[in-house]
Write a protein that holds these residues in place. Structure first.
Motif, mmCIF file in Angstrom:
data_model
loop_
_atom_site.group_PDB
_atom_site.id
_atom_site.type_symbol
_atom_site.label_atom_id
_atom_site.label_comp_id
_atom_site.label_asym_id
_atom_site.label_seq_id
_atom_site.Cartn_x
_atom_site.Cartn_y
_atom_site.Cartn_z
ATOM 1 N N ALA A 339 -19.359 37.824 -12.160
ATOM 2 C CA ALA A 339 -18.587 39.000 -12.676
ATOM 3 C C ALA A 339 -17.440 38.442 -13.575
ATOM 4 O O ALA A 339 -17.154 39.010 -14.499
ATOM 5 N N VAL A 340 -16.565 37.650 -12.900
ATOM 6 C CA VAL A 340 -15.370 37.215 -13.503
ATOM 7 C C VAL A 340 -15.599 36.527 -14.789
ATOM 8 O O VAL A 340 -14.989 36.960 -15.882
ATOM 9 N N MET A 341 -16.542 35.676 -14.823
ATOM 10 C CA MET A 341 -17.050 35.013 -16.183
ATOM 11 C C MET A 341 -17.493 35.997 -17.191
ATOM 12 O O MET A 341 -17.364 35.893 -18.234
ATOM 13 N N VAL A 342 -18.548 36.919 -16.894
ATOM 14 C CA VAL A 342 -19.101 37.942 -17.713
ATOM 15 C C VAL A 342 -18.191 38.752 -18.277
ATOM 16 O O VAL A 342 -18.334 38.919 -19.508
ATOM 17 N N THR A 343 -17.273 39.179 -17.588
ATOM 18 C CA THR A 343 -16.244 40.042 -17.927
ATOM 19 C C THR A 343 -15.186 39.497 -18.619
ATOM 20 O O THR A 343 -14.198 39.860 -18.944
ATOM 21 N N ASN A 344 -15.072 38.230 -18.506
ATOM 22 C CA ASN A 344 -14.056 37.394 -19.141
ATOM 23 C C ASN A 344 -12.816 37.729 -18.591
ATOM 24 O O ASN A 344 -11.743 37.805 -19.288
ATOM 25 N N ILE A 345 -12.520 37.974 -17.289
ATOM 26 C CA ILE A 345 -11.368 38.110 -16.520
ATOM 27 C C ILE A 345 -10.517 36.997 -16.832
ATOM 28 O O ILE A 345 -10.830 35.652 -16.432
ATOM 29 N N ALA A 346 -9.004 37.024 -17.269
ATOM 30 C CA ALA A 346 -8.320 36.069 -17.521
ATOM 31 C C ALA A 346 -8.683 34.975 -18.446
ATOM 32 O O ALA A 346 -8.187 33.833 -18.258
ATOM 33 N N ASN A 347 -9.549 35.439 -19.340
ATOM 34 C CA ASN A 347 -10.170 34.412 -20.263
ATOM 35 C C ASN A 347 -10.961 33.352 -19.548
ATOM 36 O O ASN A 347 -11.441 32.355 -20.295
ATOM 37 N N ALA A 348 -11.675 33.514 -18.318
ATOM 38 C CA ALA A 348 -12.192 32.485 -17.606
ATOM 39 C C ALA A 348 -13.474 32.411 -18.392
ATOM 40 O O ALA A 348 -14.172 31.201 -18.347
ATOM 41 N N GLY A 349 -14.249 33.512 -18.897
ATOM 42 C CA GLY A 349 -15.477 33.241 -19.429
ATOM 43 C C GLY A 349 -15.636 32.838 -20.792
ATOM 44 O O GLY A 349 -16.708 32.516 -21.190
ATOM 45 N N GLU A 350 -14.471 32.683 -21.454
ATOM 46 C CA GLU A 350 -14.475 32.303 -22.664
ATOM 47 C C GLU A 350 -13.741 30.791 -22.989
ATOM 48 O O GLU A 350 -13.600 30.169 -24.320
ATOM 49 N N LYS A 351 -12.927 30.603 -21.963
ATOM 50 C CA LYS A 351 -11.889 29.351 -22.114
ATOM 51 C C LYS A 351 -12.606 28.264 -22.912
ATOM 52 O O LYS A 351 -13.522 27.515 -22.342
ATOM 53 N N TRP A 352 -11.793 27.955 -23.713
ATOM 54 C CA TRP A 352 -12.430 26.471 -24.803
ATOM 55 C C TRP A 352 -13.622 26.493 -25.122
ATOM 56 O O TRP A 352 -14.066 25.564 -25.525
ATOM 57 N N SER A 353 -14.480 28.000 -25.102
ATOM 58 C CA SER A 353 -15.732 27.886 -25.682
ATOM 59 C C SER A 353 -15.856 27.319 -27.310
ATOM 60 O O SER A 353 -16.909 27.103 -27.448
ATOM 61 N N GLY A 354 -14.949 27.496 -27.875
ATOM 62 C CA GLY A 354 -14.849 26.838 -29.287
ATOM 63 C C GLY A 354 -15.250 25.661 -29.728
ATOM 64 O O GLY A 354 -15.545 25.452 -30.808
ATOM 65 N N ILE A 355 -14.999 24.969 -28.525
ATOM 66 C CA ILE A 355 -15.273 23.509 -28.770
ATOM 67 C C ILE A 355 -16.685 22.954 -28.919
ATOM 68 O O ILE A 355 -17.325 22.169 -29.622
ATOM 69 N N ILE A 356 -17.578 24.018 -28.478
ATOM 70 C CA ILE A 356 -19.107 23.662 -28.800
ATOM 71 C C ILE A 356 -19.479 24.057 -30.206
ATOM 72 O O ILE A 356 -20.092 22.985 -30.573
ATOM 73 N N PRO A 357 -19.210 25.009 -30.753
ATOM 74 C CA PRO A 357 -19.730 25.164 -32.013
ATOM 75 C C PRO A 357 -19.002 24.393 -33.082
ATOM 76 O O PRO A 357 -19.133 23.828 -34.068
ATOM 77 N N PHE A 358 -17.486 23.961 -32.620
ATOM 78 C CA PHE A 358 -16.723 23.148 -33.405
ATOM 79 C C PHE A 358 -17.465 21.701 -33.511
ATOM 80 O O PHE A 358 -17.493 20.970 -34.678
ATOM 81 N N SER A 359 -18.108 21.280 -32.412
ATOM 82 C CA SER A 359 -18.591 20.267 -32.180
ATOM 83 C C SER A 359 -19.866 19.859 -33.051
ATOM 84 O O SER A 359 -20.137 18.981 -33.551
ATOM 85 N N GLN A 360 -20.593 21.001 -32.966
ATOM 86 C CA GLN A 360 -21.859 21.012 -33.977
ATOM 87 C C GLN A 360 -21.600 20.983 -35.439
ATOM 88 O O GLN A 360 -22.282 20.335 -36.261
ATOM 89 N N GLN A 361 -20.571 21.787 -35.526
ATOM 90 C CA GLN A 361 -19.916 21.974 -36.993
ATOM 91 C C GLN A 361 -19.521 20.455 -37.575
ATOM 92 O O GLN A 361 -20.193 19.964 -38.622
ATOM 93 N N VAL A 362 -18.857 19.592 -36.819
ATOM 94 C CA VAL A 362 -18.275 18.597 -37.244
ATOM 95 C C VAL A 362 -19.639 17.528 -37.347
ATOM 96 O O VAL A 362 -19.800 16.763 -38.224
ATOM 97 N N ASP A 363 -20.541 17.642 -36.334
ATOM 98 C CA ASP A 363 -21.545 16.687 -36.405
ATOM 99 C C ASP A 363 -22.511 17.029 -37.460
ATOM 100 O O ASP A 363 -23.058 16.039 -38.267
ATOM 101 N N ASN A 364 -22.681 18.489 -37.977
ATOM 102 C CA ASN A 364 -23.544 18.554 -39.046
ATOM 103 C C ASN A 364 -22.981 18.070 -40.269
ATOM 104 O O ASN A 364 -23.749 17.584 -41.302
ATOM 105 N N ALA A 365 -21.567 18.366 -40.447
ATOM 106 C CA ALA A 365 -20.968 17.791 -41.540
ATOM 107 C C ALA A 365 -20.878 16.261 -41.838
ATOM 108 O O ALA A 365 -21.015 15.782 -42.911
ATOM 109 N N TRP A 366 -21.014 15.521 -40.634
ATOM 110 C CA TRP A 366 -21.276 13.980 -41.068
ATOM 111 C C TRP A 366 -22.690 13.676 -41.439
ATOM 112 O O TRP A 366 -22.951 12.973 -42.253
#
Length: 479
Positions: A339-366
Motif C-alpha cells: 500500500a505504501v508503494m502503490v499510493t506513493n507515500i513519502a515518495n516511496a513508490g516512485e523514488k529515483w524511478s526516473g533512472i530507468i527510462p533515462f538509462s534506456q534513453q541514453v543507451d538508445n542514443a548511443w
C-alpha cells in the motif's frame, strides 16, 4: 508433514515477497549497484566487503537474459528463506520442541529484518542466511560429532566473506574452544584442524586482496565512525529486538517460564552470542555513526531461537491464537508495504524511478549514433546507475587508486579496449555542455577525444525537478 509445511511456508514467503517487490518497488538501492560492480570485477574483495557479495551476482553476469532487478530481489528472499529455515532447525535443536521452533520462526514476522528492511543491503541478507546454520553447526560440533566442525568452517568462512562483522561470532566460538574444557577437546581431533584449513582457504584470498589495496574496507569502516557518546544505541536496540517482548509474552501465556538453560551446550551458545553483542554495543555507546542498525540487525535472526531454548517447560503444541496472530501479521506487513508503494507515500513508490527510462534513453542514443552496444560509461555518479539499468550493461571506466579508493571501479580496464569500443560520459547536474565539462575524466585518458556532446534532461522522480545533464560521446574506433 512438518518438513513439507515448513518448505511450503518458506517458498511461499520467498515467492510472494519477490513478486511483490519486483512489481511495486520503483528501483533497486545503491547497494545493488555496488554488488553488480564488485561481481563484474571478480576480485577477492571490494572497498566495503569481502568477495561473497560480488560473487552472488556472477550468475546474473553469465546469463544476460536474467533481469538484474528481479535477480536482486529473488536472491534476497531466497537467502532469507534459507536463513528462516536455519532459525527453525536451530530452535528445534536447542529447545527439543517443534512447537517452540515454529514459534521462533513465526516471531520473525514481527521484524522487518526478513522483508522490507533487508532489501537495501547487499551484505546483511547473506548473514541472515548463514548465521543460523553456522551456529547450528557449532552446537552440533560441540554436542554430537566433531565432524560438524567441517560444516561450521564452510558456513563461517562464507559468512566472514559476506561481512567482516561475522568475525565477532567466530571470535566468540574461538574463545569457547580455549575457555570451555568440553569444547577444548576439539583440539585433540584431526578433523578440527581440517576445519581450520577450510576456513583459512576461504578467507586468505581476501586477506591478500586487502593487503594489496591498502586495507580499503577497514579504512572505509573507520571513516564512518567518530568518537562521542551515542545514546541512539538504545533506540536501535529497541527497534531491532522489540519482537522478543512479544515472544516473551506468548511464552508466558503458554505456561513456558523463561529461565537459565540447564544444558551446557545451550549456555555455551548464549555466551558466544551475548559476548560479541555486548562488546559491539559497548563500543557504539561511545562512538557515533558506522551504521549502527546495520551492525546489530543480523543478530536478531538468532534471537528467537535462543530465547525459546531458555524455557523451563516445553510447549506441547503451538497456541492457535499465537499462530494465527503471527501469521496474520506477516500478511499485514506485506499489505502495508504494498500500500505504501502503490499510493506513493513519502515518495516511496516512485523514488529515483526516473533512472530507468533515462538509462534506456541514453543507451538508445548511443546505439542510434554508432550502431553498437554501449560498452563503457563514466563521469558523474549518475553513470554508475547505467551499469545496472542500461540494456547494454556497460562497465564503469573509473580505475582503482589506493589513494582515493573509489567504491565503484573497473579492475580490468585497458586503454585499447576503451578506444576500440568507445565511452559515454555523463556530466554533473545542471552543467552545460562546454569544452571543460569532462576535463577531469579526460585527464585520466588523454588519448580519448569527445566526438560530440548532447544536453538532455534528467528527472529522478516526480518529487524533484528535471535537471540538465550533458552527455559526451567518445566514438568507437571504427568511427
Amino acid at each position: 508433514m512438518t518438513y513439507r509445511l515448513l518448505m511450503l511456508w518458506l517458498l511461499g514467503y520467498a515467492f510472494t515477497w519477490t513478486v511483490t517487490t519486483v512489481l511495486v518497488d520503483p528501483t533497486v538501492p545503491y547497494d545493488a549497484i555496488e554488488a553488480l560492480n564488485w561481481g563484474q570485477n571478480m576480485e577477492w574483495g571490494s572497498p566495503k566487503n569481502p568477495w561473497l557479495v560480488g560473487m552472488v551476482f556472477w550468475p546474473a553476469l553469465w546469463f544476460p537474459a536474467l533481469s538484474l532487478n528481479v535477480y536482486w530481489y529473488a536472491t534476497h528472499f531466497l537467502a532469507i528463506a534459507v536463513g528462516m529455515a536455519g532459525c527453525w532447525f536451530l530452535a528445534r535443536r536447542l529447545s527439543a520442541s517443534e512447537p517452540l521452533a515454529w514459534l521462533a520462526l513465526l516471531t520473525l514476522n514481527l521484524s522487518g529484518l526478513i522483508n522490507f528492511d533487508i532489501i537495501s543491503y547487499n551484505d546483511n541478507y547473506l548473514l541472515v542466511m548463514l548465521w543460523p546454520w553456522m551456529m547450528l553447526f557449532f552446537v552440533q560440533a560441540i554436542s554430537r560429532s566433531h565432524r560438524w566442525w567441517l560444516a561450521f568452517a564452510v558456513a563461517a568462512g562464507l559468512a566472514t566473506m559476506a561481512k567482516y562483522s561475522t568475525l565477532a561470532l567466530v571470535g566468540g566460538v574461538f574463545l569457547s574452544t580455549l575457555l570451555v574444557p568440553s569444547v577444548r577437546r576439539c583440539y585433540n581431533h584431526p578433523v578440527f584442524y581440517l576445519a581450520l584449513l577450510i576456513y583459512f582457504i576461504l578467507v586468505t584470498p581476501n586477506i591478500i586482496w586487502l593487503w594489496q589495496h591498502d586495507f580499503a574496507a577497514f579504512r572505509w569502516v573507520d571513516s564512518q565512525i567518530d568518537a562521542g557518546l551515542n545514546l541512539s544505541l538504545f533506540t536501535a536496540l529497541l527497534t531491532i529486538f522489540y519482537p522478543l517482548f512479544f515472544l516473551w509474552w506468548i511464552l508466558r501465556l503458554s505456561g513456558c517460564r523463561p529461565g537459565w538453560p540447564g544444558d551446557t551446550q545451550q549456555r555455551i551458545l548464549l555466551g558466544v552470542y551475548w559476548l560479541p553483542l555486548v562488546i559491539i554495543c559497548a563500543w557504539f555507546l561511545f562512538h557515533r555513526g558506522g551504521r549502527l542498525t546495520e551492525w546489530l540487525q543480523p543478530f536478531f535472526i538468532l534471537a528467537p531461537a535462543i530465547m525459546v531454548s531458555c524455557t523451563q517447560e516445553k510447549l506441547q503444541q503451538m497456541p492457535r491464537i499465537a499462530c494465527f496472530s503471527l501469521g496474520l501479521f506477516a500478511l499485514l506487513v506485506l499489505g502495508g508495504y504494498s500500500a505504501v508503494m502503490v499510493t506513493n507515500i513519502a515518495n516511496a513508490g516512485e523514488k529515483w524511478s526516473g533512472i530507468i527510462p533515462f538509462s534506456q534513453q541514453v543507451d538508445n542514443a548511443w546505439r542510434e549514433r554508432y550502431g553498437t552496444p554501449l560498452a563503457f560509461v563514466g563521469g558523474a555518479n549518475l553513470a554508475q546507475w547505467l551499469t545496472f539499468y542500461a540494456p547494454s550493461r556497460p562497465h564503469i571506466i573509473t580505475r582503482w587508486d589506493n589513494a582515493t579508493q573509489p567504491n565503484i571501479y573497473n579492475a580490468h580496464l585497458q586503454r585499447e579496449e576503451l578506444k576500440r569500443k568507445g565511452v559515454l560520459l555523463i556530466g554533473e547536474y545542471s552543467q552545460k555542455c562546454t569544452a571543460n565539462t569532462f576535463h577531469q575524466v579526460l585527464r585520466q585518458w588523454p588519448e580519448l577525444y569527445i566526438d560530440t556532446m548532447q544536453p538532455v534532461m534528467f528527472q529522478g522522480d516526480r518529487a524533484h525537478n528535471a535537471r540538465l545533464v550533458c552527455l559526451g560521446f567518445i566514438a568507437p574506433q571504427a568511427y
